[in-house]
Design an enzyme around this catalytic site. Structure first.
Site, PDB file in Angstrom:
ATOM      1  N   GLY A   2      17.044 -14.920  19.339  1.00  0.00           N
ATOM      2  CA  GLY A   2      18.201 -14.381  20.074  1.00  0.00           C
ATOM      3  C   GLY A   2      18.060 -13.093  20.656  1.00  0.00           C
ATOM      4  O   GLY A   2      16.990 -12.858  20.568  1.00  0.00           O
TER       5      GLY A   2
ATOM      6  N   GLY B  55      19.934  -9.286  21.982  1.00  0.00           N
ATOM      7  CA  GLY B  55      20.984  -8.096  21.987  1.00  0.00           C
ATOM      8  C   GLY B  55      20.793  -6.910  22.927  1.00  0.00           C
ATOM      9  O   GLY B  55      19.812  -6.916  23.504  1.00  0.00           O
TER      10      GLY B  55
ATOM     11  N   PHE C 101      20.277  -4.119  21.806  1.00  0.00           N
ATOM     12  CA  PHE C 101      19.377  -3.501  20.986  1.00  0.00           C
ATOM     13  C   PHE C 101      17.948  -3.923  21.392  1.00  0.00           C
ATOM     14  O   PHE C 101      16.998  -3.500  21.518  1.00  0.00           O
ATOM     15  CB  PHE C 101      19.690  -3.450  19.524  1.00  0.00           C
ATOM     16  CG  PHE C 101      18.550  -2.491  18.537  1.00  0.00           C
ATOM     17  CD1 PHE C 101      18.418  -1.339  18.790  1.00  0.00           C
ATOM     18  CD2 PHE C 101      17.677  -3.312  17.891  1.00  0.00           C
ATOM     19  CE1 PHE C 101      17.635  -0.441  17.948  1.00  0.00           C
ATOM     20  CE2 PHE C 101      16.756  -2.668  17.117  1.00  0.00           C
ATOM     21  CZ  PHE C 101      16.771  -1.088  17.198  1.00  0.00           C
ATOM     22  N   GLY C 102      17.641  -5.314  21.526  1.00  0.00           N
ATOM     23  CA  GLY C 102      16.554  -5.962  21.705  1.00  0.00           C
ATOM     24  C   GLY C 102      16.363  -7.414  21.066  1.00  0.00           C
ATOM     25  O   GLY C 102      17.613  -7.927  21.052  1.00  0.00           O
TER      26      GLY C 102
ATOM     27  N   VAL D 127      15.831 -10.724  18.791  1.00  0.00           N
ATOM     28  CA  VAL D 127      15.902 -10.910  17.378  1.00  0.00           C
ATOM     29  C   VAL D 127      15.117 -12.025  17.153  1.00  0.00           C
ATOM     30  O   VAL D 127      14.921 -13.238  17.647  1.00  0.00           O
ATOM     31  CB  VAL D 127      17.784 -11.263  17.154  1.00  0.00           C
ATOM     32  CG1 VAL D 127      17.678 -11.710  15.646  1.00  0.00           C
ATOM     33  CG2 VAL D 127      18.505 -10.433  17.613  1.00  0.00           C
TER      34      VAL D 127
ATOM     35  N   LYS E 198      16.099  -7.296  14.007  1.00  0.00           N
ATOM     36  CA  LYS E 198      16.283  -7.082  15.428  1.00  0.00           C
ATOM     37  C   LYS E 198      15.089  -6.040  15.609  1.00  0.00           C
ATOM     38  O   LYS E 198      14.868  -5.007  15.111  1.00  0.00           O
ATOM     39  CB  LYS E 198      17.690  -6.054  15.678  1.00  0.00           C
ATOM     40  CG  LYS E 198      18.725  -7.020  15.823  1.00  0.00           C
ATOM     41  CD  LYS E 198      20.015  -6.310  15.839  1.00  0.00           C
ATOM     42  CE  LYS E 198      21.279  -7.195  15.849  1.00  0.00           C
ATOM     43  NZ  LYS E 198      22.374  -6.364  16.134  1.00  0.00           N
TER      44      LYS E 198
ATOM     45  N   ASP F  58      32.766  -3.861  19.793  1.00  0.00           N
ATOM     46  CA  ASP F  58      32.365  -5.190  20.545  1.00  0.00           C
ATOM     47  C   ASP F  58      32.589  -6.252  19.896  1.00  0.00           C
ATOM     48  O   ASP F  58      31.691  -6.909  19.530  1.00  0.00           O
ATOM     49  CB  ASP F  58      30.769  -4.432  20.767  1.00  0.00           C
ATOM     50  CG  ASP F  58      30.193  -5.477  21.752  1.00  0.00           C
ATOM     51  OD1 ASP F  58      30.895  -6.063  22.628  1.00  0.00           O
ATOM     52  OD2 ASP F  58      28.909  -5.614  21.900  1.00  0.00           O
TER      53      ASP F  58
END
Length: 706
Positions: free
Chosen positions: A427, A429, A431-432, A434, A448, A545
């Site tokens: 995945g 996100g 942040f970066g 996964v 992550k 969120d």
């Protein structure tokens, strides 16, 4: 229910004292109570016209303690009795503390009529050791501390679990002080011996705003389903209470519908100040009969610049109740929650009340390492560095309330993910990326990794650690540890085998759609996690969120709220909102937050309303591939069902038609509507949980009949 710990102490007395049918033993003779004081005296005055419990006292010229052996760890009532037996005692100032909490700070009688003035204080403290130490501290060398009597009683865990309404997980680091306990419409005084926990209930008349239509009703206790209840009843009932605006309060509201002759015939709203906490409340939807007691809890902030302000509770008939136009309330408890400095009395911290000069005990100071280190940070990079150092230093400690986190080396992260093999990529996100991974002990994890070429993930990295190192709840994702090494940042979580709610609703590889029961259980779990964020700590946490992609599922499809990268602490007790730049995901953003930049817990509620619509309709919140009138899920669904609930079948996911109870679907539809209303009209997450549980009950009752 008998208490496992039951200490009734007559301080300074030379003989047993009977008070409200219970026997208090002298503090000098009680076999299980040890006193830690060098300079004390006993004082008695049988000529004053007060209860015998107030006719003796123990006085202290220096810090002194009572030590109670605790046989049953858990919640305890601490009750303190004070009456100045002389003019000297009427003018003294002193504090009362446990090892971890301030109960009274520089307490002083403010009356000249010391012959008739008494003070009774009740606290609820969670005790997790085998010893409870209660310390009395004179405010100065010239002052004296004193106490007339002390009670320490075990409380059954369910009394303060709040599981039947708010599902606090609980909040065992929180102390409470009972401010008001009212028996609505009942006798002027309910003696403590009539209560299994010896609580005192007072009449409500002096707090009730005048209403000529208000009626006091009572019933034979044998005709009620559980126990005798009294009530006040009218179309609009309001009670007003002076409170300190610097604290949060838990309100426990007791109901028992003794008005109605049948179910679904009494509907009313409940307000706390101007906030609507229960809209069109139908008690029989939860009790499934009339005459059955029911309790609803809520947590409220009082926002005022004044040192004293008012808290109001209103029960108001709603438009649904065309027959009787009545509202009812049977009992109310208002409990103050301790503040961030672990005090129930103004703003002085625990440490300020135990000074080396006076202390006869070595009481451990409350650690604030994380806060101090974060304040010392000069930039996000430096802040993250010091924050991680603090976690590393504190990772072997568990008494500060933080979750133990493991510090991973970058080499361990590489080995766990086969050097970030793209086959392990599961995945993406904000942040970066996964990655799935396996630790050396076989533990399956999700990792992550921030982009090492960008500084954009530092704030999110720090935020995740900040919040998840302090939170543990079955409906929040578990952060196992982190890596911060040579600009390499990674967060290590427990692996969620069920993926995200979003993937089950809109994913390309969905083979078997979620059943209505599964959807409701997932929503209940997510609501429980969000409710914990909003109410389970001294200062609320706003996720900011909330969306279906951030609701993860474990192998048993238990919901876990995830991604705290942009979360914020909620407003302090003296504020109504947090002013901040707008962050979140389009399609889920609260329009009032977007317009005003004022963030509150109700912004999460709006986002959760969008999740409920996704669960109902099987559509994403935004889908730009659809025609303009269908791109936004909320506007499309609301326009379809506007003024005609029979059209509900047109918008729900086809796989649910004929398989989900219609009344259950209707409850969730109405709940989603409430979440999307103006902020002032949105429900709390606690109320959302109640409604979802009711929707599940309605659906399961149909399944059982089949």
């Amino acid at each position: 229910m008998p208490s496992l710990d039951n200490y009734l102490i007559a301080c300074g007395s030379s003989q047993n004292i009977t008070h409200h049918g219970r026997t208090f033993l002298p503090d000098s003779q009680h076999p299980s109570v040890r006193s830690d004081y060098e300079h004390s005296d006993s004082l008695s005055n049988s000529s004053i016209s007060v209860s015998p419990i107030y006719q003796s006292a123990r006085t202290f010229t220096a810090s002194a303690s009572y030590n109670f052996d605790v046989n049953h760890k858990g919640w305890h009532f601490i009750r303190l009795y004070f009456h100045p037996l002389s003019e000297r005692l009427a003018s003294v100032s002193f504090s009362v503390v446990t090892e971890t909490h301030v109960l009274l700070d520089s307490f002083r009688f403010n009356t000249s009529d010391n012959k008739s003035y008494s003070s009774f204080r009740e606290y609820a403290i969670y005790v997790n050791t085998n010893l409870l130490i209660l310390t009395f501290v004179p405010s100065s060398d010239s002052d004296i501390a004193f106490v007339n009597a002390i009670e320490v009683l075990s409380v059954p865990d369910e009394v303060f679990s709040f599981n039947h309404t708010l599902s606090f997980p609980m909040f065992k680091d929180v102390s409470l002080e009972t401010m008001y306990r009212l028996n609505m419409g009942g006798p002027s005084f309910v003696p403590c011996q009539n209560d299994t926990l010896f609580r005192v209930w007072e009449e409500d008349d002096k707090y009730l705003k005048h209403n000529p239509s208000a009626l006091n009703l009572s019933v034979n206790p044998h005709s009620a389903k559980a126990f005798q209840k009294n009530m006040s009843s009218a179309s609009n009932l309001t009670w007003v209470f002076p409170v300190n605006p610097k604290f949060k309060y838990i309100l426990r509201i007791h109901f028992c519908d003794m008005i109605s002759k049948s179910r679904n015939s009494l509907f009313f709203n409940v307000y706390v100040n101007s906030d609507l906490v229960m809209k069109n409340l139908n008690l029989s939807a939860f009790t499934h009969d009339v005459g059955v007691p029911y309790v609803i809890d809520c947590v409220t902030n009082i926002t005022s610049e004044d040192s004293d302000t008012l808290l109001s509770v209103t029960a108001e008939a709603s438009g649904f109740d065309h027959q009787s136009l009545k509202a009812t309330l049977n009992g109310l408890e208002i409990m103050k929650m301790r503040n961030a400095m672990r005090s129930l009395d103004e703003l002085s911290s625990h440490d300020n009340n135990i000074t080396p000069k006076k202390s006869a005990l070595k009481i451990p100071k409350v650690a604030i390492i994380l806060l101090s280190s974060c304040m010392a940070a000069a930039s996000l990079f430096v802040g993250a560095f010091y924050y991680c150092r603090c976690l590393r230093a504190g990772s072997s400690k568990s008494n500060n309330g933080n979750v133990r986190l493991r510090i991973f080396t970058f080499q361990e992260i590489q080995e766990a993910t086969n050097n970030f093999d793209e086959r392990y990529h599961i995945g993406n996100g904000g942040f970066g990326k996964v990655f799935m991974g396996h630790l050396k002990d076989g533990t399956k994890v999700a990792i992550k990794r921030a982009n090492p070429q960008s500084n954009q993930g530092i704030a999110e990295f720090q935020n995740e650690i900040k919040f998840l190192s302090k939170l543990r709840h079955q409906n929040l994702v578990s952060l196992l540890g982190y890596c911060y090494e040579d600009k390499q940042m990674a967060l290590v979580y427990a692996y969620m085998a069920g993926g995200s709610l979003n993937s089950h609703l809109h994913g390309e590889n969905v083979v078997v759609p979620l059943t209505w029961k599964q959807r409701l259980e997932i929503c209940i779990g997510a609501a429980r996690g969000l409710h914990y964020l909003h109410t389970g700590a001294s200062q609320s946490i706003i996720h900011r969120d909330v969306k279906s992609a951030n609701i993860l599922l474990d192998e048993n499809f238990v919901a876990k709220v995830s991604d705290f990268g942009i979360s914020r602490n909620g407003p302090s007790s003296d504020k109504s909102h947090v002013s901040t730049i707008v962050k979140g995901s389009f399609g889920y953003l609260d329009p009032e937050y977007f317009r005003t930049q004022h963030l509150t817990e109700k912004s999460d509620v709006f986002s959760f309303g969008m999740v409920l619509l996704e669960v109902l309709c099987g559509r994403p919140a935004l889908n730009c591939s659809l025609p303009d009138e269908e791109k936004n899920l909320a506007s499309w669904a609301l326009s379809k069902v506007e003024n005609d609930e029979s059209s509900l079948q047109e918008i729900i996911e086809p796989s649910l038609i004929g398989k989900a109870n219609h009344e259950s679907l209707k409850v969730v539809w109405e709940l989603a509507n409430m979440c999307l209303e103006r902020r002032i009209n949105r429900p709390t997450m606690g109320y959302i949980m109640l409604c979802l549980q009711d929707a599940l009950y309605l659906h399961l009752s149909t399944e059982n009949e089949a």
